[in-house]
Design a protein around this motif. Sequence first.
Motif, PDB file in Angstrom:
ATOM      1  N   SER A  69       0.811  -1.215   0.000  1.00 41.00           N
ATOM      2  CA  SER A  69       0.000   0.000   0.000  1.00 41.00           C
ATOM      3  C   SER A  69       0.849   1.272   0.000  1.00 41.00           C
ATOM      4  CB  SER A  69      -0.920   0.020   1.220  1.00 41.00           C
ATOM      5  OG  SER A  69      -1.717   1.190   1.215  1.00 41.00           O
ATOM      6  N   ASP A  70       0.306   2.334  -0.594  1.00 40.29           N
ATOM      7  CA  ASP A  70       0.920   3.661  -0.505  1.00 40.29           C
ATOM      8  C   ASP A  70       0.684   4.287   0.875  1.00 40.29           C
ATOM      9  OD1 ASP A  70       1.884   3.567  -3.110  1.00 40.29           O
ATOM     10  OD2 ASP A  70       0.124   4.560  -3.951  1.00 40.29           O
ATOM     11  N   ASN A  71      -0.230   3.707   1.639  1.00 43.60           N
ATOM     12  CA  ASN A  71      -0.585   4.212   2.957  1.00 43.60           C
ATOM     13  C   ASN A  71       0.245   3.484   4.022  1.00 43.60           C
ATOM     14  OD1 ASN A  71      -1.906   4.499   5.518  1.00 43.60           O
ATOM     15  ND2 ASN A  71      -3.774   5.114   4.456  1.00 43.60           N
ATOM     16  N   LYS A  72       1.133   4.198   4.703  1.00 51.91           N
ATOM     17  CA  LYS A  72       2.040   3.584   5.674  1.00 51.91           C
ATOM     18  C   LYS A  72       1.304   2.918   6.832  1.00 51.91           C
ATOM     19  CE  LYS A  72       5.990   6.450   4.575  1.00 51.91           C
ATOM     20  NZ  LYS A  72       7.028   7.326   5.042  1.00 51.91           N
ATOM     21  N   SER A  73       0.180   3.496   7.257  1.00 49.28           N
ATOM     22  CA  SER A  73      -0.547   2.892   8.379  1.00 49.28           C
ATOM     23  C   SER A  73      -1.172   1.558   7.986  1.00 49.28           C
ATOM     24  CB  SER A  73      -1.615   3.854   8.919  1.00 49.28           C
ATOM     25  OG  SER A  73      -2.650   4.050   7.984  1.00 49.28           O
ATOM     26  N   ILE A  74      -1.604   1.436   6.734  1.00 53.20           N
ATOM     27  CA  ILE A  74      -2.138   0.150   6.263  1.00 53.20           C
ATOM     28  C   ILE A  74      -1.017  -0.881   6.214  1.00 53.20           C
ATOM     29  CG2 ILE A  74      -3.065  -1.043   4.232  1.00 53.20           C
ATOM     30  CD1 ILE A  74      -4.887   1.397   3.848  1.00 53.20           C
ATOM     31  N   ASN A  75       0.145  -0.471   5.722  1.00 51.60           N
ATOM     32  CA  ASN A  75       1.273  -1.404   5.685  1.00 51.60           C
ATOM     33  C   ASN A  75       1.654  -1.857   7.088  1.00 51.60           C
ATOM     34  OD1 ASN A  75       1.542  -1.393   2.890  1.00 51.60           O
ATOM     35  ND2 ASN A  75       2.772   0.459   2.946  1.00 51.60           N
ATOM     36  N   ALA A  76       1.643  -0.937   8.036  1.00 48.97           N
ATOM     37  CA  ALA A  76       1.981  -1.302   9.413  1.00 48.97           C
ATOM     38  C   ALA A  76       0.975  -2.299   9.973  1.00 48.97           C
ATOM     39  CB  ALA A  76       2.041  -0.053  10.287  1.00 48.97           C
ATOM     40  N   ALA A  77      -0.297  -2.121   9.627  1.00 44.84           N
ATOM     41  CA  ALA A  77      -1.342  -3.000  10.156  1.00 44.84           C
ATOM     42  C   ALA A  77      -1.440  -4.323   9.404  1.00 44.84           C
ATOM     43  CB  ALA A  77      -2.695  -2.287  10.092  1.00 44.84           C
ATOM     44  N   GLU A  78      -1.256  -4.282   8.085  1.00 44.26           N
ATOM     45  CA  GLU A  78      -1.506  -5.468   7.272  1.00 44.26           C
ATOM     46  C   GLU A  78      -0.249  -6.152   6.755  1.00 44.26           C
ATOM     47  OE1 GLU A  78      -4.137  -4.448   4.070  1.00 44.26           O
ATOM     48  OE2 GLU A  78      -5.802  -4.025   5.421  1.00 44.26           O
ATOM     49  N   ARG A  79       0.883  -5.475   6.734  1.00 43.42           N
ATOM     50  CA  ARG A  79       2.066  -6.014   6.074  1.00 43.42           C
ATOM     51  C   ARG A  79       3.153  -6.460   7.029  1.00 43.42           C
ATOM     52  NH1 ARG A  79      -0.630  -7.448   2.436  1.00 43.42           N
ATOM     53  NH2 ARG A  79       0.259  -7.119   0.428  1.00 43.42           N
ATOM     54  N   LYS A  80       3.254  -5.866   8.194  1.00 47.77           N
ATOM     55  CA  LYS A  80       4.294  -6.254   9.141  1.00 47.77           C
ATOM     56  C   LYS A  80       3.695  -7.245  10.130  1.00 47.77           C
ATOM     57  CE  LYS A  80       7.167  -2.162   8.812  1.00 47.77           C
ATOM     58  NZ  LYS A  80       7.803  -1.073   9.542  1.00 47.77           N
ATOM     59  N   ALA A  81       3.763  -8.497   9.743  1.00 47.43           N
ATOM     60  CA  ALA A  81       3.112  -9.516  10.558  1.00 47.43           C
ATOM     61  C   ALA A  81       3.783 -10.865  10.333  1.00 47.43           C
ATOM     62  CB  ALA A  81       1.641  -9.591  10.195  1.00 47.43           C
ATOM     63  N   ASP A  82       3.356 -11.821  11.101  1.00 46.79           N
ATOM     64  CA  ASP A  82       3.939 -13.158  11.042  1.00 46.79           C
ATOM     65  C   ASP A  82       3.104 -14.058  10.136  1.00 46.79           C
ATOM     66  OD1 ASP A  82       5.598 -15.228  11.549  1.00 46.79           O
ATOM     67  OD2 ASP A  82       4.856 -15.629  13.564  1.00 46.79           O
ATOM     68  N   TRP A  83       2.989 -13.655   8.870  1.00 45.45           N
ATOM     69  CA  TRP A  83       2.292 -14.480   7.881  1.00 45.45           C
ATOM     70  C   TRP A  83       2.795 -14.115   6.491  1.00 45.45           C
ATOM     71  CZ3 TRP A  83      -1.272 -11.079  10.613  1.00 45.45           C
ATOM     72  CH2 TRP A  83      -1.622  -9.948   9.922  1.00 45.45           C
TER      73      TRP A  83
END
Length: 194
Positions: free
Chosen positions: A161-175
């Motif tokens: 995503s271009d949206n950093k908060s979405i990346n933090a919520a959806e992209r930085k994870a254990d999956w």
Amino acid sequence: MSRKHFLGTILFLLTAWVVQAQETERQYLSGTGLGNTVTWQFRVSEGHNSGRWSKIEVPSQWELQGFGEYTYGRWYKKAGVKNPSMEEGTYKRSFRVPRNWQGQNVRLWFGGVMTDTEVFVNGQSAGPVHQGGFYRFSYDVADLLKFGSNNQIEVRVKKHSDNKSINAAERKADWWLFGGIYRPVWLEAKPATH
């Protein structure tokens, strides 16, 4: 026929007409899920099978169809890795819309797309870019459609995503992080007044 029976019949017929007039119609542009897919044209910007038009099944994740790169959610923990895979996928297909849908409220629904989604119908933007991969969204496309004729849809998807908060919520994870139209796509028509 008694007056009471006559009025009861009229009331029943009016109720049946109103219920029928309020009916929502749905037309899938994709399959309905795992084991029920529809083939679209597809191109991905990077990774496996990138840079050329091919075919892909929808709904699905493009990595599981042999495109792009597999990305594990904890990519940011690896030394020297600045960004995860940043592929962008473009989907296209043609479809027909029933002529009797003209004058109705017609929405284009997406059950889920990972992650940023830009949609064009017959070359015109359907609305603002949708950001976030875990919930459904829709666009009013009644003014963009050719009723009783062929239509074209193009969907541009950014895996990251271009949206950093979405990346933090959806992209930085254990999956594993997958890209693409992974839930059904459909048109829904309702009477203008409903």
